[in-house]
Design a protein around this motif. Sequence first.
Motif, short mmCIF file in Angstrom:
data_model
loop_
_atom_site.label_atom_id
_atom_site.label_comp_id
_atom_site.label_asym_id
_atom_site.label_seq_id
_atom_site.Cartn_x
_atom_site.Cartn_y
_atom_site.Cartn_z
N PRO A 114 57.09 -31.32 -91.85
CA PRO A 114 56.14 -31.98 -90.95
C PRO A 114 54.75 -31.36 -90.98
CG PRO A 114 58.27 -31.80 -89.88
CD PRO A 114 58.38 -31.03 -91.17
N ASP A 115 54.67 -30.03 -90.94
CA ASP A 115 53.36 -29.38 -90.93
C ASP A 115 52.60 -29.61 -92.23
OD1 ASP A 115 53.70 -28.41 -88.38
OD2 ASP A 115 54.35 -26.41 -89.02
N GLU A 116 53.28 -29.40 -93.36
CA GLU A 116 52.62 -29.61 -94.66
C GLU A 116 52.21 -31.06 -94.84
OE1 GLU A 116 55.45 -28.27 -97.52
OE2 GLU A 116 54.81 -26.16 -97.42
N THR A 117 53.07 -31.96 -94.47
CA THR A 117 52.78 -33.39 -94.65
C THR A 117 51.59 -33.81 -93.80
OG1 THR A 117 55.11 -33.84 -95.10
CG2 THR A 117 53.72 -35.72 -94.50
N ALA A 118 51.58 -33.38 -92.54
CA ALA A 118 50.46 -33.74 -91.67
C ALA A 118 49.14 -33.22 -92.23
CB ALA A 118 50.70 -33.20 -90.27
N ALA A 119 49.15 -32.00 -92.73
CA ALA A 119 47.92 -31.43 -93.30
C ALA A 119 47.46 -32.22 -94.51
CB ALA A 119 48.16 -29.96 -93.68
N ARG A 120 48.40 -32.63 -95.38
CA ARG A 120 48.03 -33.40 -96.56
C ARG A 120 47.51 -34.78 -96.18
NH1 ARG A 120 53.17 -31.61 -98.78
NH2 ARG A 120 52.81 -29.84 -100.18
N VAL A 121 48.17 -35.42 -95.23
CA VAL A 121 47.76 -36.76 -94.82
C VAL A 121 46.35 -36.72 -94.23
CG1 VAL A 121 48.20 -38.63 -93.20
CG2 VAL A 121 50.08 -37.64 -94.49
N VAL A 122 46.09 -35.77 -93.36
CA VAL A 122 44.76 -35.66 -92.75
C VAL A 122 43.71 -35.41 -93.84
CG1 VAL A 122 43.32 -34.16 -91.32
CG2 VAL A 122 45.52 -34.96 -90.46
N ALA A 123 44.01 -34.50 -94.75
CA ALA A 123 43.06 -34.22 -95.84
C ALA A 123 42.82 -35.45 -96.68
CB ALA A 123 43.58 -33.07 -96.70
N ALA A 124 43.87 -36.24 -96.93
CA ALA A 124 43.73 -37.45 -97.73
C ALA A 124 42.86 -38.48 -97.01
CB ALA A 124 45.10 -38.04 -98.03
N LEU A 125 43.09 -38.66 -95.72
CA LEU A 125 42.27 -39.60 -94.94
C LEU A 125 40.80 -39.21 -94.99
CD1 LEU A 125 42.00 -41.96 -92.88
CD2 LEU A 125 42.36 -40.23 -91.08
N LEU A 126 40.52 -37.93 -94.79
CA LEU A 126 39.13 -37.47 -94.80
C LEU A 126 38.51 -37.59 -96.19
CD1 LEU A 126 39.39 -34.35 -92.47
CD2 LEU A 126 38.71 -36.68 -91.88
N GLU A 127 39.32 -37.39 -97.22
CA GLU A 127 38.79 -37.53 -98.59
C GLU A 127 38.46 -38.99 -98.88
OE1 GLU A 127 39.90 -36.33 -103.22
OE2 GLU A 127 41.27 -35.80 -101.58
N TRP A 128 39.31 -39.90 -98.43
CA TRP A 128 39.03 -41.33 -98.62
C TRP A 128 37.78 -41.73 -97.85
CZ3 TRP A 128 39.51 -45.23 -101.65
CH2 TRP A 128 39.35 -46.53 -101.18
N ARG A 129 37.65 -41.27 -96.61
CA ARG A 129 36.45 -41.58 -95.83
C ARG A 129 35.20 -41.02 -96.50
NH1 ARG A 129 34.64 -45.05 -91.73
NH2 ARG A 129 32.67 -44.20 -90.98
N ASP A 130 35.31 -39.80 -97.04
CA ASP A 130 34.17 -39.21 -97.75
C ASP A 130 33.76 -40.07 -98.94
OD1 ASP A 130 32.40 -36.78 -98.30
OD2 ASP A 130 33.48 -36.96 -100.20
N TRP A 131 34.75 -40.65 -99.63
CA TRP A 131 34.44 -41.53 -100.75
C TRP A 131 33.68 -42.77 -100.28
CZ3 TRP A 131 33.43 -41.91 -105.55
CH2 TRP A 131 33.67 -43.06 -106.30
N MET A 132 34.10 -43.34 -99.15
CA MET A 132 33.39 -44.49 -98.61
C MET A 132 31.95 -44.12 -98.25
SD MET A 132 35.47 -47.10 -98.61
CE MET A 132 35.86 -46.40 -100.24
N GLU A 133 31.76 -42.98 -97.65
CA GLU A 133 30.42 -42.56 -97.25
C GLU A 133 29.56 -42.22 -98.46
OE1 GLU A 133 31.05 -39.43 -94.43
OE2 GLU A 133 31.75 -40.80 -92.86
N GLU A 134 30.17 -41.63 -99.47
CA GLU A 134 29.42 -41.36 -100.69
C GLU A 134 28.96 -42.67 -101.34
OE1 GLU A 134 30.01 -39.69 -105.24
OE2 GLU A 134 31.34 -38.94 -103.67
N LEU A 135 29.86 -43.65 -101.41
CA LEU A 135 29.49 -44.92 -102.00
C LEU A 135 28.36 -45.59 -101.22
CD1 LEU A 135 32.93 -46.48 -103.00
CD2 LEU A 135 31.22 -45.45 -104.51
N ALA A 136 28.45 -45.58 -99.91
CA ALA A 136 27.41 -46.20 -99.10
C ALA A 136 26.05 -45.56 -99.38
CB ALA A 136 27.75 -46.07 -97.62
N GLU A 137 26.04 -44.24 -99.50
CA GLU A 137 24.80 -43.54 -99.79
C GLU A 137 24.28 -43.89 -101.17
OE1 GLU A 137 23.22 -38.90 -100.15
OE2 GLU A 137 25.19 -39.35 -99.28
N ARG A 138 25.17 -43.94 -102.12
CA ARG A 138 24.75 -44.25 -103.49
C ARG A 138 24.27 -45.69 -103.62
NH1 ARG A 138 27.14 -41.14 -108.30
NH2 ARG A 138 27.22 -39.04 -107.47
#
Length: 261
Positions: A114-138
């Motif tokens: 549970p702990d490892e999975t939650a950490a990975r999922v949160v990191a994945a969500l933030l990475e995907w959001r970062d990609w969206m924000e990078e694209l918007a800027e570009r």
Amino acid sequence: MSGCRPRREYATSLETPPHTLSWAELDPARHPFAWDDDEETRVSALIKACVPPVRSGYERRWAGERRCVDLVTALFAERYGLWAQYWNWSPGEGDRDGGVVGVWCCGPHSVTTPDETAARVVAALLEWRDWMEELAERFTELAPPSDAAPERRSWHLERAAVRLVTRVLDRTGAESGWYGMCFLVLEWFLTANGMGRTEARATVDDVIGGRFASWVAPRPAVIDSVGENLAVRLTGRLPYRDHREHDDLEERHDGGRRDRR
């Protein structure tokens, strides 16, 4: 996963499942995302509740882990919006094919404790959001000026296409059906800058169709050709070639990106 390489396939049209998402459904400016320590704590607890207490294993086809992924996806879509349901779009042949989220693989491999999975999922969500924000800027930085002459507009469009394709390659590693993301990013760029979605998709299909293959990074000359073809299709003019006049634009397009992942 990425260690298993199927036969090479060439992209002839946009076939990646998330093709139904428009840039309007993803644009960070339209879909604010509030994230802080309290939200992370709340969401992590919900994710942990989705993790199976015992791993399902190969014999059960990892059913518990796959269900966990489905539950998290539904949670994110309801909590944050449609953009968040692609939190696990990882490179290679993971839960979704040919994406950019490097911290996640797939349910069978990434769902553990549970702990490892939650950490990975949160990191994945933030990475995907970062990609969206990078694209918007570009998209904003690479957009042709509204008053640009045809040759100058063509130059901007060519440069935008080349830079966006190259960035997708960087993020996907050209693994599996990486070109699906490439189709989408170019379509999103065009629609973000005022083109209708049907026309944008037809344009991208036309300039890329058959040029990109799974598991293969295209040569720079091929990428340049895609950029030029897109520019000519949309303006009827070859890009202006006197780069001395556009040195400032080259620097603006390239500057500040060397520290990106």
